[in-house]
Structure formats: structure tokens, C-alpha cells
Design a protein around this motif. Structure first.
Motif, PDB file in Angstrom:
ATOM      1  N   THR A   1     -90.074  68.836 -86.971  1.00 47.85           N
ATOM      2  CA  THR A   1     -90.381  67.484 -87.432  1.00 47.85           C
ATOM      3  C   THR A   1     -90.845  66.589 -86.273  1.00 47.85           C
ATOM      4  N   ALA A   2     -91.477  65.473 -86.645  1.00 49.11           N
ATOM      5  CA  ALA A   2     -91.939  64.528 -85.626  1.00 49.11           C
ATOM      6  C   ALA A   2     -90.770  64.005 -84.802  1.00 49.11           C
ATOM      7  N   ALA A   3     -89.643  63.779 -85.466  1.00 48.24           N
ATOM      8  CA  ALA A   3     -88.458  63.295 -84.747  1.00 48.24           C
ATOM      9  C   ALA A   3     -87.960  64.345 -83.757  1.00 48.24           C
ATOM     10  N   GLU A   4     -88.082  65.622 -84.127  1.00 47.79           N
ATOM     11  CA  GLU A   4     -87.667  66.685 -83.210  1.00 47.79           C
ATOM     12  C   GLU A   4     -88.608  66.762 -82.013  1.00 47.79           C
ATOM     13  N   TYR A   5     -89.911  66.592 -82.277  1.00 46.87           N
ATOM     14  CA  TYR A   5     -90.860  66.569 -81.150  1.00 46.87           C
ATOM     15  C   TYR A   5     -90.551  65.395 -80.218  1.00 46.87           C
ATOM     16  N   ASP A   6     -90.164  64.264 -80.793  1.00 47.19           N
ATOM     17  CA  ASP A   6     -89.802  63.101 -79.968  1.00 47.19           C
ATOM     18  C   ASP A   6     -88.622  63.434 -79.058  1.00 47.19           C
ATOM     19  N   GLU A   7     -87.624  64.083 -79.638  1.00 45.80           N
ATOM     20  CA  GLU A   7     -86.438  64.445 -78.848  1.00 45.80           C
ATOM     21  C   GLU A   7     -86.788  65.459 -77.761  1.00 45.80           C
ATOM     22  N   ASP A   8     -87.632  66.414 -78.105  1.00 45.47           N
ATOM     23  CA  ASP A   8     -88.042  67.419 -77.120  1.00 45.47           C
ATOM     24  C   ASP A   8     -88.812  66.761 -75.973  1.00 45.47           C
ATOM     25  N   PHE A   9     -89.683  65.834 -76.342  1.00 45.65           N
ATOM     26  CA  PHE A   9     -90.461  65.115 -75.333  1.00 45.65           C
ATOM     27  C   PHE A   9     -89.521  64.371 -74.383  1.00 45.65           C
ATOM     28  N   ALA A  10     -88.551  63.683 -74.963  1.00 52.23           N
ATOM     29  CA  ALA A  10     -87.588  62.939 -74.145  1.00 52.23           C
ATOM     30  C   ALA A  10     -86.803  63.878 -73.239  1.00 52.23           C
ATOM     31  N   SER A  11     -86.453  65.049 -73.756  1.00 49.56           N
ATOM     32  CA  SER A  11     -85.710  66.024 -72.947  1.00 49.56           C
ATOM     33  C   SER A  11     -86.512  66.455 -71.728  1.00 49.56           C
ATOM     34  N   VAL A  12     -87.782  66.747 -71.965  1.00 48.65           N
ATOM     35  CA  VAL A  12     -88.605  67.297 -70.884  1.00 48.65           C
ATOM     36  C   VAL A  12     -88.977  66.229 -69.859  1.00 48.65           C
ATOM     37  N   VAL A  13     -89.418  65.065 -70.318  1.00 45.07           N
ATOM     38  CA  VAL A  13     -89.842  64.038 -69.350  1.00 45.07           C
ATOM     39  C   VAL A  13     -88.637  63.370 -68.700  1.00 45.07           C
ATOM     40  N   GLY A  14     -87.480  63.527 -69.295  1.00 40.63           N
ATOM     41  CA  GLY A  14     -86.290  62.893 -68.748  1.00 40.63           C
ATOM     42  C   GLY A  14     -85.562  63.713 -67.712  1.00 40.63           C
ATOM     43  N   LEU A  15     -86.028  64.942 -67.459  1.00 42.56           N
ATOM     44  CA  LEU A  15     -85.329  65.796 -66.502  1.00 42.56           C
ATOM     45  C   LEU A  15     -85.382  65.223 -65.090  1.00 42.56           C
ATOM     46  N   GLU A  16     -86.581  64.919 -64.644  1.00 39.51           N
ATOM     47  CA  GLU A  16     -86.790  64.386 -63.293  1.00 39.51           C
ATOM     48  C   GLU A  16     -87.859  63.298 -63.377  1.00 39.51           C
ATOM     49  N   PRO A  17     -87.487  62.115 -63.813  1.00 36.71           N
ATOM     50  CA  PRO A  17     -88.491  61.072 -64.087  1.00 36.71           C
ATOM     51  C   PRO A  17     -89.383  60.732 -62.891  1.00 36.71           C
ATOM     52  N   GLU A  18     -88.787  60.634 -61.718  1.00 41.06           N
ATOM     53  CA  GLU A  18     -89.593  60.256 -60.552  1.00 41.06           C
ATOM     54  C   GLU A  18     -90.585  61.362 -60.189  1.00 41.06           C
ATOM     55  N   VAL A  19     -90.104  62.601 -60.229  1.00 39.78           N
ATOM     56  CA  VAL A  19     -90.988  63.715 -59.878  1.00 39.78           C
ATOM     57  C   VAL A  19     -92.066  63.875 -60.955  1.00 39.78           C
ATOM     58  N   MET A  20     -91.658  63.738 -62.206  1.00 37.14           N
ATOM     59  CA  MET A  20     -92.618  63.838 -63.303  1.00 37.14           C
ATOM     60  C   MET A  20     -93.714  62.780 -63.134  1.00 37.14           C
ATOM     61  N   SER A  21     -93.316  61.591 -62.793  1.00 40.50           N
ATOM     62  CA  SER A  21     -94.285  60.513 -62.592  1.00 40.50           C
ATOM     63  C   SER A  21     -95.267  60.872 -61.481  1.00 40.50           C
ATOM     64  N   ALA A  22     -94.729  61.415 -60.394  1.00 43.51           N
ATOM     65  CA  ALA A  22     -95.585  61.761 -59.261  1.00 43.51           C
ATOM     66  C   ALA A  22     -96.573  62.866 -59.635  1.00 43.51           C
ATOM     67  N   VAL A  23     -96.094  63.858 -60.387  1.00 42.61           N
ATOM     68  CA  VAL A  23     -96.969  64.968 -60.789  1.00 42.61           C
ATOM     69  C   VAL A  23     -98.057  64.463 -61.740  1.00 42.61           C
ATOM     70  N   VAL A  24     -97.667  63.663 -62.702  1.00 43.38           N
ATOM     71  CA  VAL A  24     -98.634  63.156 -63.680  1.00 43.38           C
ATOM     72  C   VAL A  24     -99.643  62.224 -63.000  1.00 43.38           C
ATOM     73  N   ALA A  25     -99.142  61.377 -62.115  1.00 46.03           N
ATOM     74  CA  ALA A  25    -100.022  60.428 -61.413  1.00 46.03           C
ATOM     75  C   ALA A  25    -101.041  61.146 -60.537  1.00 46.03           C
ATOM     76  N   SER A  26    -100.673  62.336 -60.094  1.00 44.02           N
ATOM     77  CA  SER A  26    -101.600  63.083 -59.237  1.00 44.02           C
ATOM     78  C   SER A  26    -102.446  64.061 -60.046  1.00 44.02           C
ATOM     79  N   GLY A  27    -102.502  63.858 -61.346  1.00 46.42           N
ATOM     80  CA  GLY A  27    -103.331  64.715 -62.191  1.00 46.42           C
ATOM     81  C   GLY A  27    -102.793  66.122 -62.337  1.00 46.42           C
ATOM     82  N   GLY A  28    -101.491  66.255 -62.197  1.00 45.46           N
ATOM     83  CA  GLY A  28    -100.872  67.572 -62.385  1.00 45.46           C
ATOM     84  C   GLY A  28    -100.856  68.425 -61.132  1.00 45.46           C
ATOM     85  N   ALA A  29    -101.167  67.797 -59.982  1.00 43.58           N
ATOM     86  CA  ALA A  29    -101.170  68.567 -58.727  1.00 43.58           C
ATOM     87  C   ALA A  29     -99.768  69.041 -58.380  1.00 43.58           C
TER      88      ALA A  29
END
Lengths: 156, 169
Positions: free
Chosen positions: B87-115
Motif C-alpha cells: 500500500t501507499a502507506a507502507e511505501y511511506d513507512e519504507d521510505f522513512a525507514s531508509v532515508v532515516g537511517l543516516e540522514p546526514e550521510v543520505m543528504s550528502a550522497v543525494v546532494a552529490s548526485g549519488g556519488a
């Protein structure tokens, strides 16, 4: 620290695992008149006590609403390296695979055949060889319920 | 000790204590830069299939909890492997799980285009370059790895993710 001392501390730590002890204590226990052995505790997570002895173990029942044992069901296991093993359920519906016979490299696929019907498990087993760790009653968000083979081969 | 020197020592100690006891401003917030949510379901389907079984990250007892149609369900009335889709709600929870693991590092990776996505524990554990109870799931450059890294780069290969999910064991 001497190696023997470290080993002793390790053994004590293993022997005093309160999480494991609580999990075992929470099990329903032995049924009256059923001796400890291959037919005891059907439907319970076998590897909680038999880890190291068995790699995969569980119970197959005849129906979603019936806890009668599926005697003689064939449980086919296929691991990620394409190694296979077939186990057969006993009079209690239990089956068990000794680690020396087969130790799967996870993930593992499972198919159960009973009464001329074969059902393949939809999801793979990720790491836990005890069926009842995930297949427990009542069915709910975290469990599909006990293992069974529907007569028409279709699970809900 | 001379008075001037004693005063200097006391002042230095006071500064040290003040710094040691300093806390972030109460209204300070870290705003995470996250990967695309709209294309995440293709990635989540792979994660649920390969990581989200009930005995792994589909367990409520484990971190990076994943919900999905073949594993742990979010709605109390839903059951694993019952008919129906994640369900969409389950995808929301999964998204939160994954991006919430290491927010600062995730931000840095995304900001650098996935480098250098292997800055993320998520990537290292899946590749098996960091200890993972579930072992190495795939290697760098495998279709499953490319699915996730493409998402991190901002160019999710949705078709590739679908294919990677099907071809995964």
C-alpha cells in the motif's frame, strides 16, 4: 586474559541469555502424553531450542482452520546456491533437517506438497530456518498463520 | 600561584565547562535532502523482496523496518502474502525507514548526485562490505545495486528495478 578464561566467560554468557530464556519460557510447553522427541511441540519454533542441531524445522497442518497434522507432506527446500533437500513430515506433522544433512545458504525457497497439491511459499526465507518463527497463529500483520496446504493449492 | 595566573586558569576552566555543557539551540533543525519519493516504490519492491521477509527486516524487532505485501503489513487487518499490493502507506513507512537511517550521510550522497553511495551503511551492508547478519545480497554493479544507486543519484531506473526484483533469487 588467558584463552581458557575468555572461553569460560563466553560459555557463561551463552548459558545466561535472558532473552533466549524468556522466549523458551513463553512457549506453550509440552503436551500431556507426548514424549520429548520428534513428535513434540508441533507448530512451535523448533530452532529456539534446537539451533545447531537442526538447520530447518517446522510443522505442516492440513488446513488453515485445522491443526490436524499433515502426515507425509513433502517439504522441498532450495537454497540460493541451488542446493536442494527434501524432508517429510512425521505423524505429528513435524519435519526437521539436521545441520549435517543440509545447511542452506540463505535466502531459501520452500515448497510443500501434500495430498497431490504443491504450494510454493510466496516469500523466500531470509535467515531463520524455524517455520514457526514467522508462521504462528493467529494470522495477523506479522504472520500468515500456521503452515498448511490448501486442497485447491490456493492460499488466501 | 600568582593571582593573575590563577584568574587565567579559572577563566579557562569556566570556558571549558561552558563549552562542554553547551547544547544545540532548541529550535535548531536538520533538514534532510532525500531521494525521490515518487519513484521509490520500484526500489521498495526490491528491498521488500530481498530484505523485508518476516525473519529479516520485515520484523518489528529489527531496524530499517520494511513493510510490504509479501512481508510485514502495516494495516492491522492485512496479512503477509495475502492477495493485494504493497500500500501507499507502507511505501511511506519504507521510505522513512531508509532515508532515516543516516540522514546526514543520505543528504550528502543525494546532494552529490549519488556519488560514493557506499558512504551509506545501507549500501555497504547489502554489498557485504560491512558485516551484515543477512550476508552479502549483491555486489557493486549488480542490477539490484544499480537500482538503489540510480535512485540515490536522482535518476531511478524503474524498469531496471523491476527487472532486478524479478531476477533476484
Amino acid at each position: 586474559m588467558k584463552p581458557s578464561t575468555a572461553a569460560l566467560i563466553g560459555l557463561i554468557a551463552l548459558a545466561c541469555d535472558p532473552v533466549h530464556d524468556e522466549a523458551v519460557a513463553a512457549l506453550p510447553g509440552e503436551a500431556p502424553g507426548v514424549p520429548r522427541g520428534p513428535t513434540h511441540r508441533p507448530g512451535q519454533p523448533c530452532l529456539l531450542c534446537h539451533a545447531g542441531q537442526f538447520s530447518v524445522a517446522g510443522t505442516v497442518f492440513v488446513d488453515a482452520n485445522d491443526l490436524a497434522p499433515a502426515v507425509g507432506a513433502d517439504v522441498k527446500l532450495t537454497d540460493s546456491q541451488s542446493h536442494t533437500f527434501d524432508a517429510t513430515t512425521n505423524e505429528a506433522g513435524n519435519f526437521f533437517v539436521r545441520t549435517g544433512e543440509f545447511s542452506p545458504v540463505y535466502p531459501m525457497k520452500v515448497a510443500v506438497a501434500y495430498g497431490g497439491v504443491t504450494v510454493k511459499m510466496t516469500a523466500d526465507v531470509g535467515r531463520d530456518g524455524a517455520c514457526a518463527s514467522c508462521h504462528f497463529d493467529p494470522p495477523g500483520p506479522a504472520s500468515p498463520g500456521h503452515v498448511y496446504v490448501p486442497p485447491d493449492g490456493v492460499t488466501p | 600561584m600568582k593571582p593573575a595566573r590563577a584568574l587565567a586558569v579559572i577563566a579557562l576552566a569556566a570556558c571549558g565547562i561552558a563549552l562542554a555543557c553547551s547544547t544545540p539551540a532548541p529550535d535548531a533543525r536538520f533538514v534532510e535532502t532525500v531521494p525521490d519519493r515518487s519513484t521509490f516504490p520500484a526500489v521498495a519492491d526490491l528491498l521488500v523482496h530481498r530484505c523485508g521477509t518476516l525473519d529479516c527486516h520485515g520484523s518489528t524487532a529489527r531496524n530499517m523496518r520494511l513493510y510490504g505485501s509479501i512481508g510485514l503489513r502495516l494495516a492491522p487487518g492485512d496479512h503477509p502474502v495475502s492477495k493485494g499490493q504493497t500500500t501507499a502507506a507502507e511505501y511511506d513507512e519504507d521510505f522513512a525507514s531508509v532515508v532515516g537511517l543516516e540522514p546526514e550521510v543520505m543528504s550528502a550522497v543525494v546532494a552529490s548526485g549519488g556519488a560514493s553511495p557506499d558512504r551509506l551503511t545501507l549500501i555497504r551492508k547489502a554489498r557485504g562490505t560491512e558485516h551484515h547478519k543477512g550476508g552479502a545480497l549483491w555486489s557493486e554493479g549488480d542490477p539490484q545495486d544499480l537500482c538503489i544507486t540510480s535512485w540515490l543519484s536522482g535518476h531511478t531506473d524503474e524498469a531496471g528495478c523491476v527487472s532486478a526484483t524479478r531476477s533476484s533469487f
